[in-house]
Scaffold this motif. Structure first.
Motif: not given
Length: 417
Positions: A71-73, A75-76, A79, A128, A136-137, A140
């Motif tokens: 779900p945080d693809k 954002r990752r 980075e 995670v 949701k996460i 991590r």
């Protein structure tokens, strides 16, 4: 029954006991704060599309729901693309072990209360915890180095071990909080992790460098330091290391690689069965005598060439499980496109059941079937341990690999939108 099976069976009893507190017993309502009842399922990690399917653990293995494990693809990736070194490794994973694809889910387990899935994500170099109700996460944990790999869960379900394959490290985490409880150094490219003896020890198998083409037997020394590391699971101190090179040589099989791949233990932990790179078969190792005792060669598929550089990540056969009574082994013939059940006493194989690049083998919740992931056909398939015949197949996501026994809330159907 191998340690992974033993652990999950004890894990299942633990969770069942927790769930029982919420059940009405003898006409008496459970306390208001009792844990909700749980449902036994299987998690199927779809590595290339970043999802995990949740299916029934027995019977027809029908799909219950699907979880997005990235779900945080965005954002990752933001980075990674701003860090040159991370980007180099990210793209290297895609072109190497990912076969041209990103690796979003390698391994996964459920928390003891069944409310979260803990996932190792190779391309994001992390582990995670994903809330099963919200998607949701929760937490991590970035691993050391640039790639996370196989995991292992303690028998009580409270600790998870993850291989950090580029730093030669195993991290052991609290499954609820993600806090590191300890770590230890391994051989090159740590891979499989198995808790044994009721959680007293943790075994890690390192497989060496699988992304180069130094695959000929004469070039084996270029594959790096490969050995089994055994640690005390309380202190994480090394109690023993085992290099299978000398053991294989003593058995007269200097032609075989000493890179230990999927492995299972006998119910009494006296024997270890394992696959090695490039080999169509498996090996039996006696722990007390510290010797290789038998080597089983399985049939080659005439359509599969012998060019080792074409084997996916050096693994000709990758996937091994044992029936709960310890009498049969289930073998995934990855590059040979079949699965077969082998009688442990005489090492006689049963029918060769066609399968498309089977990548893993585990045991169904009731212990009757071997469940394999067919990564080349995007499905899982159940094989009857007794007859060796196919029971059923179920469609899942893109490139299924690891399949693990797990638990979710009894009424769970997927995260809320």
């Amino acid at each position: 029954m191998h340690p992974a099976t033993l652990s999950t069976r004890r894990y299942r009893r633990l969770l069942t006991a927790a769930a029982a507190a919420a059940v009405i017993a003898a006409g008496t309502a459970a306390p208001a704060n009792a844990a909700p009842p749980l449902r036994e399922v299987m998690f199927v990690g779809n590595n290339w599309d970043g999802t995990a399917d949740v299916v029934d653990s027995t019977g027809d293995f029908a799909r219950i729901g699907r979880i997005n494990v990235i779900p945080d693809k965005a954002r990752r990736l933001a980075e990674i693309y701003t860090s040159p070194i991370e980007l180099i490794y990210y793209l290297g994973i895609r072109q190497g072990p990912g076969e041209g694809h990103d690796q979003y889910v390698d391994d996964m387990y459920s928390t003891p209360d069944g409310t979260a899935m803990v996932v190792s994500r190779p391309s994001f170099a992390d582990v995670v915890s994903i809330d099963l109700a919200t998607g949701k996460i929760r937490w991590r944990f970035p691993v050391s180095g640039y790639r996370s790999d196989h995991m292992g869960i303690s028998p009580d379900g409270t600790k998870v071990a993850v291989s950090a394959s580029t730093s030669n490290t195993v991290h052991v985490l609290d499954i609820d909080t993600g806090k590191q409880l300890g770590s230890f150094t391994t051989g090159d490219k740590p891979h499989e992790n198995i808790f044994t003896n009721g959680g007293k020890y943790l075994w890690n198998m390192s497989i060496g460098e699988v992304n180069n083409d130094f695959d000929a037997p004469s070039q084996d020394w270029l594959k790096g330091d490969r050995h089994i590391t055994i640690v005390d699971a309380s202190t994480y101190r090394v109690v023993r290391t085992v290099d299978m090179r000398s053991r294989l040589d003593a058995f007269g099989r200097s032609d075989l690689s000493d890179a230990v791949r999927p492995a299972v233990f006998s119910p009494d932990f006296s024997k270890l069965y394992f696959q090695v790179s490039f080999f169509n078969g498996f090996i039996e190792y006696d722990i007390a005598t510290d010797k290789i005792t038998r080597v089983k060669t399985l049939p080659r598929n005439p359509a599969t060439g012998d060019d080792r550089t074409t084997f996916v990540n050096d693994s000709r056969h990758h996937g091994l499980s044992m029936s709960p009574d310890g009498t049969r082994l289930c073998v995934a013939g990855t590059m040979d496109d079949y699965v077969t059940v082998v009688d442990r006493a005489g090492l006689r194989e049963g029918p060769l059941v066609p399968a498309s690049k089977p990548y893993w083998a585990t045991v169904s919740g009731d212990g009757r079937d071997c469940l394999i992931s067919e990564s080349g056909a995007d499905r899982i398939t159940a094989i009857d341990f007794t007859t060796g015949e196919k029971v059923t197949s179920v469609a899942v996501g893109d490139h299924p690999q690891r399949v693990r026994l797990a638990h979710v809330p009894a009424d769970w159907r997927g995260p809320a939108d």
